[in-house]
Write a protein that holds these residues in place. Structure first.
Motif, short mmCIF file in Angstrom:
data_model
loop_
_atom_site.label_atom_id
_atom_site.label_comp_id
_atom_site.label_asym_id
_atom_site.label_seq_id
_atom_site.Cartn_x
_atom_site.Cartn_y
_atom_site.Cartn_z
N SER A 100 -84.75 42.55 74.82
CA SER A 100 -85.81 42.31 75.79
C SER A 100 -86.02 40.82 75.95
O SER A 100 -85.79 40.04 75.04
CB SER A 100 -87.11 42.99 75.36
N ALA A 101 -86.48 40.42 77.12
CA ALA A 101 -86.65 39.01 77.42
C ALA A 101 -87.73 38.37 76.56
O ALA A 101 -87.70 37.17 76.32
CB ALA A 101 -86.99 38.82 78.90
N SER A 102 -88.70 39.15 76.05
CA SER A 102 -89.79 38.57 75.29
C SER A 102 -89.45 38.37 73.82
O SER A 102 -90.22 37.82 73.09
CB SER A 102 -91.03 39.46 75.41
N SER A 103 -88.30 38.84 73.39
CA SER A 103 -87.97 38.70 71.98
C SER A 103 -86.88 37.66 71.79
O SER A 103 -86.14 37.35 72.70
CB SER A 103 -87.49 40.04 71.42
N SER A 104 -86.81 37.13 70.57
CA SER A 104 -85.76 36.19 70.22
C SER A 104 -84.99 36.80 69.07
O SER A 104 -85.59 37.22 68.10
CB SER A 104 -86.37 34.87 69.78
N THR A 105 -83.67 36.86 69.19
CA THR A 105 -82.90 37.47 68.13
C THR A 105 -81.86 36.55 67.51
O THR A 105 -81.55 36.69 66.35
CB THR A 105 -82.20 38.76 68.61
N ARG B 270 -81.42 24.41 66.66
CA ARG B 270 -82.16 23.30 67.24
C ARG B 270 -83.63 23.70 67.42
O ARG B 270 -83.93 24.88 67.57
CB ARG B 270 -81.56 22.92 68.59
N THR B 271 -84.48 22.71 67.42
CA THR B 271 -85.90 23.00 67.63
C THR B 271 -86.12 23.67 68.98
O THR B 271 -87.01 24.49 69.12
CB THR B 271 -86.75 21.71 67.52
N SER B 272 -85.28 23.35 69.95
CA SER B 272 -85.41 23.97 71.28
C SER B 272 -85.06 25.45 71.28
O SER B 272 -85.37 26.17 72.23
CB SER B 272 -84.53 23.22 72.30
N ASP B 273 -84.43 25.95 70.20
CA ASP B 273 -84.11 27.38 70.07
C ASP B 273 -85.35 28.20 69.71
O ASP B 273 -85.32 29.43 69.78
CB ASP B 273 -83.08 27.62 68.96
N ILE B 274 -86.41 27.53 69.26
CA ILE B 274 -87.58 28.21 68.73
C ILE B 274 -88.72 28.10 69.73
O ILE B 274 -89.34 27.03 69.88
CB ILE B 274 -88.03 27.61 67.37
N VAL C 219 -92.38 28.15 71.42
CA VAL C 219 -93.75 28.00 70.95
C VAL C 219 -94.44 29.36 71.06
O VAL C 219 -94.32 30.05 72.07
CB VAL C 219 -94.52 26.95 71.78
N GLY C 220 -95.11 29.76 69.98
CA GLY C 220 -95.77 31.07 69.96
C GLY C 220 -94.81 32.21 69.67
O GLY C 220 -95.17 33.38 69.76
N GLY C 221 -93.58 31.88 69.29
CA GLY C 221 -92.57 32.90 69.00
C GLY C 221 -91.66 32.43 67.89
O GLY C 221 -92.07 31.69 67.00
N GLY C 222 -90.41 32.83 67.96
CA GLY C 222 -89.46 32.45 66.94
C GLY C 222 -88.07 32.93 67.24
O GLY C 222 -87.82 33.55 68.27
N THR C 223 -87.18 32.67 66.30
CA THR C 223 -85.79 33.08 66.41
C THR C 223 -85.35 33.66 65.08
O THR C 223 -85.67 33.11 64.03
CB THR C 223 -84.89 31.87 66.78
N VAL D 107 -82.81 34.77 58.02
CA VAL D 107 -83.96 33.87 58.08
C VAL D 107 -84.59 33.97 59.47
O VAL D 107 -83.89 34.11 60.46
CB VAL D 107 -83.52 32.41 57.82
N VAL D 108 -85.92 33.89 59.49
CA VAL D 108 -86.68 33.84 60.74
C VAL D 108 -87.35 32.47 60.78
O VAL D 108 -88.00 32.07 59.81
CB VAL D 108 -87.79 34.91 60.78
N VAL D 109 -87.21 31.76 61.89
CA VAL D 109 -87.91 30.49 62.08
C VAL D 109 -88.88 30.69 63.24
O VAL D 109 -88.48 31.17 64.30
CB VAL D 109 -86.95 29.32 62.36
N THR D 110 -90.15 30.33 63.01
CA THR D 110 -91.17 30.49 64.04
C THR D 110 -91.79 29.14 64.37
O THR D 110 -91.65 28.18 63.62
CB THR D 110 -92.28 31.46 63.59
N GLN D 111 -92.46 29.10 65.52
CA GLN D 111 -93.20 27.91 65.94
C GLN D 111 -94.56 28.39 66.47
O GLN D 111 -94.75 28.54 67.66
CB GLN D 111 -92.42 27.13 67.01
N PRO D 112 -95.50 28.67 65.54
CA PRO D 112 -96.80 29.19 65.95
C PRO D 112 -97.53 28.25 66.91
O PRO D 112 -98.19 28.71 67.84
CB PRO D 112 -97.58 29.35 64.66
N LYS D 113 -97.44 26.94 66.66
CA LYS D 113 -98.03 25.92 67.53
C LYS D 113 -96.96 24.86 67.79
O LYS D 113 -96.04 24.69 66.98
CB LYS D 113 -99.23 25.26 66.84
#
Length: 145
Positions: free
Chosen positions: A34-39, A56-60, A62-66, A73-79
């Motif tokens: 789905s477009a709203s998820s990052s896998t 890259r930081t651009s892979d993550i 804001v408000g989501g993650g990869t 491993v899951v990397v998120t960027q809450p803010k």
């Protein structure tokens, strides 16, 4: 072989298969698509062993993650600019999480959800948070340390 021995062999084999099948099913992973998820890393950055670049930081978003499935491993960027990393293995029964949406990291097996900000349980059956992983952000890359 007697009829009684054959019958016991069939019964024992069937019982073992009935136990193994549900346990094996829990360990699978799915890709949501789905477009709203990052896998996976959108940039295609190759990962290395411990200490290697995850992405890259651009892979993550804001408000989501990869989810970096190959590294579990899951990397998120809450803010904006605040990067967090957690194990991608659900603490309920060890399935790999497969979706990040609406502020949670989601497990496909039994519906557990974890907050992207701290890995804490948002919805069970999991009772313990996702373990934190150590990362280092250098310029525009994220390294697992």
């Amino acid at each position: 072989m007697t009829e009684d021995v054959k019958r016991r062999t069939v019964l024992a084999t069937g019982a073992a298969a009935a136990i193994v099948a549900p346990v094996a099913a829990c360990g699978g992973t799915k890709s949501s698509g789905s477009a709203s998820s990052s896998t996976e890393s959108a940039s295609g950055v190759k990962t290395a062993g411990t200490g290697g670049v995850l992405g890259r930081t651009s892979d993550i978003p804001v408000g989501g993650g990869t989810i970096f499935k190959d590294r579990k491993v899951v990397v998120t960027q809450p803010k904006e600019g605040d990067f967090k990393a957690f194990s991608a293995i659900c603490t309920h029964l060890g399935c790999t999480v497969n979706n990040i949406a609406n502020g949670t990291i989601d497990c496909p097996c039994h519906g557990s959800k974890f907050h992207i900000a701290d890995g804490s349980v948002a919805h069970g059956p999991a009772k313990t948070p996702l373990p934190e992983e150590s990362i280092k952000v250098e310029k525009n890359s994220i390294r697992l340390t």
